[in-house]
Design an enzyme around this catalytic site. Sequence first.
Site, PDB file in Angstrom:
ATOM      1  N   ASP A  44      50.496  47.221  36.591  1.00  0.00           N
ATOM      2  CA  ASP A  44      51.582  46.999  35.626  1.00  0.00           C
ATOM      3  C   ASP A  44      51.676  45.518  35.268  1.00  0.00           C
ATOM      4  O   ASP A  44      52.454  45.126  34.411  1.00  0.00           O
ATOM      5  CB  ASP A  44      52.920  47.559  36.135  1.00  0.00           C
ATOM      6  CG  ASP A  44      53.426  46.852  37.377  1.00  0.00           C
ATOM      7  OD1 ASP A  44      52.662  46.056  37.967  1.00  0.00           O
ATOM      8  OD2 ASP A  44      54.582  47.101  37.765  1.00  0.00           O
ATOM      9  N   SER A  45      50.822  44.688  35.911  1.00  0.00           N
ATOM     10  CA  SER A  45      50.660  43.297  35.482  1.00  0.00           C
ATOM     11  C   SER A  45      50.266  43.253  34.012  1.00  0.00           C
ATOM     12  O   SER A  45      50.346  42.196  33.380  1.00  0.00           O
ATOM     13  CB  SER A  45      49.604  42.592  36.340  1.00  0.00           C
ATOM     14  OG  SER A  45      48.414  43.362  36.409  1.00  0.00           O
ATOM     15  N   ASP A  83      48.850  52.290  38.216  1.00  0.00           N
ATOM     16  CA  ASP A  83      50.071  51.709  38.795  1.00  0.00           C
ATOM     17  C   ASP A  83      51.301  52.434  38.258  1.00  0.00           C
ATOM     18  O   ASP A  83      51.408  52.671  37.050  1.00  0.00           O
ATOM     19  CB  ASP A  83      50.145  50.237  38.383  1.00  0.00           C
ATOM     20  CG  ASP A  83      50.703  49.353  39.463  1.00  0.00           C
ATOM     21  OD1 ASP A  83      51.087  49.861  40.533  1.00  0.00           O
ATOM     22  OD2 ASP A  83      50.732  48.121  39.244  1.00  0.00           O
ATOM     23  N   LYS A 113      49.354  53.851  42.531  1.00  0.00           N
ATOM     24  CA  LYS A 113      49.873  52.800  43.412  1.00  0.00           C
ATOM     25  C   LYS A 113      51.361  52.645  43.129  1.00  0.00           C
ATOM     26  O   LYS A 113      51.780  52.711  41.984  1.00  0.00           O
ATOM     27  CB  LYS A 113      49.152  51.473  43.164  1.00  0.00           C
ATOM     28  CG  LYS A 113      49.720  50.310  43.975  1.00  0.00           C
ATOM     29  CD  LYS A 113      48.876  49.073  43.888  1.00  0.00           C
ATOM     30  CE  LYS A 113      49.176  48.187  42.717  1.00  0.00           C
ATOM     31  NZ  LYS A 113      50.578  47.743  42.601  1.00  0.00           N
ATOM     32  N   GLU A 115      55.045  50.398  44.563  1.00  0.00           N
ATOM     33  CA  GLU A 115      55.539  49.267  45.345  1.00  0.00           C
ATOM     34  C   GLU A 115      56.672  49.688  46.265  1.00  0.00           C
ATOM     35  O   GLU A 115      57.593  50.400  45.830  1.00  0.00           O
ATOM     36  CB  GLU A 115      56.049  48.168  44.394  1.00  0.00           C
ATOM     37  CG  GLU A 115      54.968  47.608  43.491  1.00  0.00           C
ATOM     38  CD  GLU A 115      55.487  46.509  42.560  1.00  0.00           C
ATOM     39  OE1 GLU A 115      56.668  46.097  42.681  1.00  0.00           O
ATOM     40  OE2 GLU A 115      54.698  46.054  41.712  1.00  0.00           O
ATOM     41  N   GLU A 182      50.665  41.736  49.189  1.00  0.00           N
ATOM     42  CA  GLU A 182      50.729  40.653  48.200  1.00  0.00           C
ATOM     43  C   GLU A 182      51.568  39.487  48.727  1.00  0.00           C
ATOM     44  O   GLU A 182      52.699  39.671  49.185  1.00  0.00           O
ATOM     45  CB  GLU A 182      51.317  41.178  46.872  1.00  0.00           C
ATOM     46  CG  GLU A 182      51.432  40.074  45.825  1.00  0.00           C
ATOM     47  CD  GLU A 182      51.634  40.545  44.395  1.00  0.00           C
ATOM     48  OE1 GLU A 182      51.616  41.765  44.152  1.00  0.00           O
ATOM     49  OE2 GLU A 182      51.811  39.672  43.533  1.00  0.00           O
TER      50      GLU A 182
HETATM   51  O1  KIV Z   1      49.947  45.004  38.767  1.00  0.00           O
HETATM   52  C1  KIV Z   1      49.046  44.441  39.414  1.00  0.00           C
HETATM   53  O2  KIV Z   1      48.082  43.889  38.862  1.00  0.00           O
HETATM   54  C2  KIV Z   1      49.154  44.451  40.867  1.00  0.00           C
HETATM   55  C3  KIV Z   1      48.253  43.536  41.618  1.00  0.00           C
HETATM   56  C4  KIV Z   1      48.767  42.161  41.530  1.00  0.00           C
HETATM   57  C5  KIV Z   1      48.050  43.983  43.019  1.00  0.00           C
HETATM   58  O3  KIV Z   1      49.968  45.149  41.397  1.00  0.00           O
END
Ligand code: KIV
Length: 275
Positions: A44-45, A83, A113, A115, A182
């Site tokens: 989600d970056s 994500d 993934k 968090e 992280e």
């Molecule tokens: O969203 C992302 O790119 C991430 C990484 C920084 C692990 O969660």
Amino acid sequence: MKNTVLTFRDAKIKGEKLTMLTAYDYTTAKIVDESGVNSILVGDSLGMVMLGYEDTLSVTMEDMIHHTAAVARGAKNALVVGDMPFMSYNTGIRDAVINAGRLMSEGRANCVKLEGGKEISDVIKAIVEAKIPVCAHIGLTPQAVNSLGGFKVQGKDEESAKKLIEDALAVQEAGAFAVVLECVPALLAEKVSNMLDIPTIGIGAGAGCDGQVLVYQDMLGLYNDFVPKFVKQFANVGEVMRSGIKEYIKEVQNGNFPEEKHTFKIDREVIEKLY
Ligand code: KIV
């Protein structure tokens, strides 16, 4: 050969380091995949590096599905991690399972993934029970930036270090096949990695992790709004792009581009018959 959750399990057993990089589109995913990484994270970056937001909170399920599907079309061998965006798994187990399922069926991710640690272990368990592999993400969890008071290193004192260990054990117990650590002090990340049976994938967590992940724009020098301390720039692709683009502008302006070989032909008689 296609990387799967078994590749991750075997790498941990054999002590082989795992590699993960982000990608958000088909073209980049193909390059990253062909380079031989184990896994591509559609993080989600993308909210920050692709869409220009100041954090990841505005990223939607639709954004994630759109980009994950593009990456999945380009990734032949890498395990594609989709994500789960902010609030797509925090409003109840049912929402979490439905949204994880959408990332798999519409986005064609190989796993998801999310968090959080102990507090979301029931969510992880339910998603895993729906036969969707989960990569957990603890330490600095950017979706919690407002609760954490900023993008800060986590686990520096005894209390928060103990919490990180508890979170790591809880997500493993809930069935996660891997966990991203992280922005965690290197010695603590090493300790956690030694305690777990599942691989740890570090970002700003030192060399003691079982694998590493970076945002590709960071490690290729494409994004410099903010460069975190843990980033190593392996190439300066931003500079290569700038110089290619400047050359293009120059050649268009001075008439050197396009040349004859870049054009299509038509018989002169056809042209002469016009008007
Ligand atoms: O969203 C992302 O790119 C991430 C990484 C920084 C692990 O969660």
